[in-house]
Design an enzyme around this catalytic site. Structure first.
Site, PDB file in Angstrom:
ATOM      1  N   GLU A  59       0.821  -1.208   0.000  1.00  0.00           N
ATOM      2  CA  GLU A  59       0.000   0.000   0.000  1.00  0.00           C
ATOM      3  C   GLU A  59       0.856   1.259   0.000  1.00  0.00           C
ATOM      4  O   GLU A  59       0.548   2.225  -0.690  1.00  0.00           O
ATOM      5  CB  GLU A  59      -0.935  -0.011   1.209  1.00  0.00           C
ATOM      6  N   THR A  80     -10.948   7.532 -14.071  1.00  0.00           N
ATOM      7  CA  THR A  80     -10.013   7.038 -13.064  1.00  0.00           C
ATOM      8  C   THR A  80     -10.427   5.688 -12.496  1.00  0.00           C
ATOM      9  O   THR A  80      -9.639   5.042 -11.809  1.00  0.00           O
ATOM     10  CB  THR A  80      -9.841   8.076 -11.934  1.00  0.00           C
TER      11      THR A  80
END
Length: 529
Positions: A390, A517
């Site tokens: 992450e 997106t």
């Protein structure tokens, strides 16, 4: 031992790790890596086309598996919790996974799934929900998902639109959703509030909104105006965008084209000079060039602003780790102080530079984009699972005895070990392949897909995992975001799929569609570039 080779990853995907479900037991899938190698060696008359067909079929199988698990258990709700086989509603309780999956089902030509989603979307009541609504998330997932479905079914995939009224309903429902959301823009500046409550038409009282939350509405809302002929939707988003395109005060634009993060809703002033290409800022820069692709005749000012940001990014934010100077990452900034850390989210950046370089005819942007893609590939190529973390850093002040060996070998150390089924690395592989034609990027995307399938597949779906650098990914976090359907599966499929009008343009062709997106392809309305 780190899983790095394609054969290791495929073998890992075919083993049951106790609580892990295997890669599909059909030998057609288990032996894909071996056949990849055989076909690439030219044996058995193999061709790249045969490899691509096999890989695309495997991705479609995984998508169908996850879809069946979600729709059987959670139809009408947002997400499946795959470990417990229960349902959750973090996205307004309107069936986010179904709407987000539509454009992927379409490009895969999965007729029965398309029919199920179209029938379901017609039943959604976008005027009511008891949950907090994110204007940003609702726009990119729901509105874009429906508009993309409409574009594809009215255009290149019209043969899948067996029910014409159901196709028309996609636009009707998009308008209904926008009408319900529009009160967000009822502020003194027109800058919207992001966190909304439909029950009493209020917001959470925040006095600020973020760069990406404001700057990632213009494409979808403008497209709705262009399809309906009602300019009011695009006007709302464009008015808010003007404060981002003409930022004040000047000292909160520390580098030309690169701005702060938080904007005062009441006066449109930037409140800080902290930013970069990380989450919270990312898709503002992404949409600057995509608005130009959408309509090059109307939005050249957006591309001008993107070029300013791109040039400053290359000049100021380029960062090469001391232990691996062959790698390129993007630093962020606090005023004019650079921060050597980044995120999985940021790895869309390589693809965005590649798109910008392609449509503007700038080879320097393409080369820089490829360097960023290579850096993000290193994230995946360095962990036990073959999946990137992450967040990560290459700030040497954070190197200690617990991470020094990893940093020295890989050029970064992990600061958050989570993997949330994010798509950005595969997304950039997709752009790299489409724009260069280099099949290496197909191989990288395939390796990533196989690793994700081997490590995150559980129950009737795929789950967020706790630690990409632990055996088997640590533990399952029981979360399956809707963008698994919209992005991970779509990019993993399209990179191996035949050329089509909705694919990102390569080989000197022009873009007929542009991806939002959330990876929903929207039809270009201006002169194609």
């Amino acid at each position: 031992m780190r899983l790095s080779s394609l054969s290791q990853l495929s073998t890992a995907a075919s083993i049951v790790y106790g609580h892990r479900l295997p890669f599909p037991s059909n030998p057609e899938y288990q032996s894909l890596a071996l056949r990849d190698q055989t076909l690439r060696a030219g044996q058995n008359g193999g061709t790249n086309s045969m490899i691509e067909q096999q890989r695309a079929a495997a991705v479609k199988d995984a998508f169908t598996f996850a879809w069946n698990g979600y729709f059987t258990t959670c139809k009408g709700q947002d997400e499946l919790e795959p470990v417990t086989n229960t349902c959750t509603n973090p996205r307004n309780n309107w069936g986010a996974s179904a709407v987000d999956a539509l454009s992927t089902a379409l490009v895969m030509e999965s007729q029965s799934i398309v029919n199920d989603i179209l029938d379901y979307i017609a039943t959604i009541d976008y005027t009511t929900t008891a949950t907090e609504v994110s204007l940003f998330e609702t726009t990119i997932r729901y509105m874009a998902g429906m508009l993309s479905g409409y574009d594809l079914l009215k255009g290149p995939l019209s043969s899948l639109g067996m029910n014409a009224s159901a196709v028309d309903t996609l636009l009707t429902q998009s308008k209904s959703l926008a009408d319900s959301l529009s009160f967000a823009f009822n502020t003194s500046t027109g800058i919207p509030s992001n966190s909304l409550y439909f029950t009493n038409q209020t917001d959470d009282g925040s006095t600020t909104n973020g760069l990406a939350d404001i700057g990632t509405l213009c494409l979808e809302w403008q497209h709705l105006s262009d399809l309906t002929g009602d300019p009011s939707y695009g006007d709302l988003a464009q008015k808010a965008e003007t404060y981002l395109l003409n930022p004040l005060p000047g000292f909160n634009e520390p580098f030309a084209g690169l701005v702060g993060t938080n904007v005062n809703i009441s006066n449109g002033v930037f409140l800080d000079a902290t930013g970069g290409w990380n989450g919270g800022d990312d898709s503002f820069y992404e949409y600057l060039i995509k608005m130009y692709v959408y309509d090059s005749s109307r939005y050249s000012n957006y591309s001008d602003r993107w070029v300013m940001a791109a040039d400053s990014t290359i000049k100021y934010l380029t960062s090469n780790p001391a232990s691996r100077p062959d790698l390129t990452f993007l630093a962020s900034y606090v005023n004019t102080t650079f921060v050597n850390s980044s995120e999985h989210l940021t790895c869309f950046d390589g693809g965005n530079f590649l798109l910008g370089g392609s449509v503007l005819g700038r080879q320097d942007y393409i080369e820089f984009g490829l360097a960023l893609v290579n850096g993000c590939h290193d994230l995946y190529n360095s962990t036990l699972t073959g999946i990137g973390p992450e967040s990560f850093s290459w700030n040497t002040t954070g190197v200690d005895s617990t991470n020094e060996a990893f940093y020295n070998a890989n050029g970064f150390y992990i600061t958050d070990q989570l993997y949330d089924l994010r798509p950005e690395v595969i997304e950039s592989f997709y752009y790299a392949y489409r724009i260069t034609g280099n099949t290496m990027y197909q191989d990288w995307a395939w390796e990533a897909f196989v690793a994700i399938n081997a490590t995150t597949r559980v129950g009737q779906g795929f789950s967020e995992i706790s630690n990409v650098n632990a055996a088997n990914g640590g533990s399952f976090d029981n979360v399956q975001e809707s963008f698994l359907f919209a992005e991970v599966m779509k990019y993993s499929y399209l990179i191996h799929a035949p050329d089509s009008v909705f694919q990102v343009a390569g080989n000197g062709s022009t873009n007929q569609f542009v991806f939002n997106t959330e990876a929903h392809p929207l039809k270009v309305v201006g002169p194609p570039v």
